[in-house]
Scaffold this motif. Sequence first.
Motif, PDB file in Angstrom:
ATOM      1  N   LEU A  84       0.807  -1.221   0.000  1.00 36.43           N
ATOM      2  CA  LEU A  84       0.000   0.000   0.000  1.00 36.43           C
ATOM      3  C   LEU A  84       0.839   1.270   0.000  1.00 36.43           C
ATOM      4  O   LEU A  84       0.375   2.315  -0.472  1.00 36.43           O
ATOM      5  CB  LEU A  84      -0.941   0.010   1.208  1.00 36.43           C
ATOM      6  N   THR A  85       2.053   1.220   0.516  1.00 36.16           N
ATOM      7  CA  THR A  85       2.876   2.428   0.592  1.00 36.16           C
ATOM      8  C   THR A  85       3.953   2.486  -0.488  1.00 36.16           C
ATOM      9  O   THR A  85       4.515   3.553  -0.718  1.00 36.16           O
ATOM     10  CB  THR A  85       3.556   2.556   1.965  1.00 36.16           C
ATOM     11  N   ALA A  86       4.244   1.380  -1.127  1.00 37.76           N
ATOM     12  CA  ALA A  86       5.239   1.325  -2.210  1.00 37.76           C
ATOM     13  C   ALA A  86       6.540   2.033  -1.829  1.00 37.76           C
ATOM     14  O   ALA A  86       7.028   2.903  -2.545  1.00 37.76           O
ATOM     15  CB  ALA A  86       4.653   1.908  -3.497  1.00 37.76           C
ATOM     16  N   ASP A  87       7.088   1.683  -0.682  1.00 42.35           N
ATOM     17  CA  ASP A  87       8.367   2.213  -0.191  1.00 42.35           C
ATOM     18  C   ASP A  87       8.362   3.707   0.141  1.00 42.35           C
ATOM     19  O   ASP A  87       9.412   4.314   0.273  1.00 42.35           O
ATOM     20  CB  ASP A  87       9.509   1.893  -1.152  1.00 42.35           C
ATOM     21  N   GLN A  88       7.175   4.317   0.257  1.00 44.58           N
ATOM     22  CA  GLN A  88       7.085   5.692   0.759  1.00 44.58           C
ATOM     23  C   GLN A  88       7.277   5.671   2.271  1.00 44.58           C
ATOM     24  O   GLN A  88       6.929   4.693   2.923  1.00 44.58           O
ATOM     25  CB  GLN A  88       5.695   6.275   0.523  1.00 44.58           C
ATOM     26  N   ASN A  89       7.781   6.756   2.809  1.00 43.65           N
ATOM     27  CA  ASN A  89       7.786   6.883   4.263  1.00 43.65           C
ATOM     28  C   ASN A  89       6.353   7.078   4.738  1.00 43.65           C
ATOM     29  O   ASN A  89       5.515   7.610   4.000  1.00 43.65           O
ATOM     30  CB  ASN A  89       8.652   8.054   4.696  1.00 43.65           C
ATOM     31  N   TYR A  90       6.083   6.655   5.971  1.00 40.69           N
ATOM     32  CA  TYR A  90       4.728   6.751   6.506  1.00 40.69           C
ATOM     33  C   TYR A  90       4.786   6.879   8.019  1.00 40.69           C
ATOM     34  O   TYR A  90       5.835   6.681   8.646  1.00 40.69           O
ATOM     35  CB  TYR A  90       3.888   5.536   6.099  1.00 40.69           C
ATOM     36  N   CYS A  91       3.644   7.211   8.590  1.00 42.24           N
ATOM     37  CA  CYS A  91       3.485   7.223  10.035  1.00 42.24           C
ATOM     38  C   CYS A  91       2.625   6.022  10.413  1.00 42.24           C
ATOM     39  O   CYS A  91       1.945   5.444   9.564  1.00 42.24           O
ATOM     40  CB  CYS A  91       2.838   8.523  10.503  1.00 42.24           C
ATOM     41  N   LEU A  92       2.635   5.675  11.673  1.00 45.59           N
ATOM     42  CA  LEU A  92       2.002   4.444  12.131  1.00 45.59           C
ATOM     43  C   LEU A  92       1.274   4.692  13.442  1.00 45.59           C
ATOM     44  O   LEU A  92       1.829   5.311  14.346  1.00 45.59           O
ATOM     45  CB  LEU A  92       3.109   3.402  12.312  1.00 45.59           C
ATOM     46  N   ILE A 113       9.594   4.698   8.630  1.00 46.41           N
ATOM     47  CA  ILE A 113       8.594   5.224   9.564  1.00 46.41           C
ATOM     48  C   ILE A 113       9.042   6.578  10.098  1.00 46.41           C
ATOM     49  O   ILE A 113      10.110   6.708  10.690  1.00 46.41           O
ATOM     50  CB  ILE A 113       8.352   4.226  10.712  1.00 46.41           C
ATOM     51  N   ASP A 114       8.194   7.587   9.888  1.00 43.03           N
ATOM     52  CA  ASP A 114       8.505   8.952  10.325  1.00 43.03           C
ATOM     53  C   ASP A 114       7.910   9.308  11.679  1.00 43.03           C
ATOM     54  O   ASP A 114       8.304  10.300  12.276  1.00 43.03           O
ATOM     55  CB  ASP A 114       8.008   9.961   9.288  1.00 43.03           C
ATOM     56  N   GLY A 115       6.953   8.542  12.153  1.00 37.09           N
ATOM     57  CA  GLY A 115       6.352   8.821  13.448  1.00 37.09           C
ATOM     58  C   GLY A 115       5.453   7.677  13.869  1.00 37.09           C
ATOM     59  O   GLY A 115       4.939   6.937  13.024  1.00 37.09           O
TER      60      GLY A 115
END
Length: 140
Positions: A84-92, A113-115
């Motif tokens: 779903l994120t295709a190697d993009q940074n994301y928060c969790l 993971i940014d946060g």
Amino acid sequence: MECILENITIHYDTYGEGKPIIFLPGWTMNTQMTAYQAEPYFQQRTGWKRIYIDPPGHGKSPGKDWITDQDKMLEVILACIDKLTADQNYCLVGISLGAYLARGVIQKRAKLIDGVALIVPVIIAEDKKRSVPAYQVLIE
């Protein structure tokens, strides 16, 4: 929506556009319950693509006989997030058992993971190893 993986299809819902923020629900919770709790906080906030995942055996995602422990559950969650994120940074965001799983996601995907927000996190998932107060009825 459906995230089709090799051995299982995982249901998820998305709201908004922007930086991905993944929500992992607590035990027996689902995308609807989690979104109901979280979406009011985003009414005045733009720039977030909220992704609510139904883990295996929750909501509209089926359980499978081969998912016998939390490590297998984590494998499915990781595969779904990766797709779903295709190697993009994301928060969790993880709630209860979702927070327990989020800790596994952090261990495996920390660079992406940014946060993180862990809400009432489960620390020890195995009932036999937990020390919790005895059940007590407060109001009848």
